[in-house]
Write an enzyme that holds these catalytic residues in place. Sequence first.
Site: not given
Length: 433
Positions: A56, A391
């Site tokens: 991530e 993001t």
Amino acid sequence: MNIVKQFAFISVLHMLHWKVTLSNEGVIDSDLQSKTLNVGEAKAPRYLLYDVNPGEGFNLRRDVYMRVANLVRNLNEDAPWILVLPPWGGLYHWKSRHLDQTRIPWSTFFDLPSLRRFVPVIEFKELLKLMPEPVIDELYYLQNYKEGWTEFEDKMDIRDCIQNPYHFNEDRGLWEGWFFSYGDEVGVRKLTCVSLLGHSALLKPFLLHNTTARTVMTDRAETMLHDRFGDKNYWECRRSMRFSKALRDIGDEFRRKYLDSTDEKDNTVLHEDWTQMKRKHGEAKGGPYVAAHLRRADFLYARPKDVPSLENTAKQLKAVLKKQKLKTLFIATDAPKDELKELKDLLRDYKVYTFEPPKEVLETYKDGGIAIIDQWICAHARYFIGTYESTFSFRIGDEREILGFDPDMTYNRVCGDEDKECEQPSRWTIVYK
């Protein structure tokens, strides 16, 4: 109440810059949380650690922090818990391989006093100093249900491990693993795999009633979902996540020097205490420039329909600049240098800037810090246009909500070559009540 226990608890909270008063009835009040915690006899604080799937990225990890922070805030309604911040390091998108980018404390990137206005936090290295030995009592490895699910419901069960990245050292009698690059310098006494489907609140009764361990860690914390995405608590946590002053200062100096942008002129002045700052949409004017976040690199292959060619990108940016009657553009991008040069050539009629960090800035603040400076500069532009489902772009939108920009000047994206009227980003606008 035992005076030794009182002193131990209050000393830890003072260390965290929490203002604490203790009444005769044994009630502890925190003026930072605006909550009263009925503890009867003072209890020693417990510590919650967490980690995330190694793959991530930086900005998803920031989102996971918010899920865990809200869990700890909920825990503190019943008992004193402190959130332990996992050191940064080893992320896929951090490409400066010549730098040691491990064991980076949160204080490098974020303002810890600001975080503590929402929830008590300490760095991992600070916890190690408090522990009699570098051993975590219990670790819960979160995982999905092996059989999957057909209908969503909140549930969790202790299960056999589907995949376990830890190994048991017979000689030490401890579980060993990555532990934020500390490796075998740290160990765990007990490891349990837990299948989880649902929100972070599911873990609260489990942590309060199923374990008495002083130090508890949850791995794969991204498995838990936000309790209430986009509500008041969500935004309070997000508002507390201010970047470190050092990084903000670097971004502000770049704005002043190259973009004719200052907080006073742009109406983006920050209140020192985020709990006292509430901005209305449209209050922020922003600097006289357009900012664009252009995610390329892996998106060229992962989302080819959403990433336009350089020629089309330049065409769209020109249209935005013309509509906003601006001649200055700031670009944040992961594009290689040859692509960036080509894009600048296509935009030669405009002043185009990127942040190129001096050597000492990169060495001090690493790739994560440079990304934050890019985001900070983008957050102060008159108009922002980002990349679909990035993001990085999403977090810039958050910053602009906090500063008080008109949503029309924030929630925009470049369109793919085959989609002239592409869907614009969802508007997650700020909530104060």
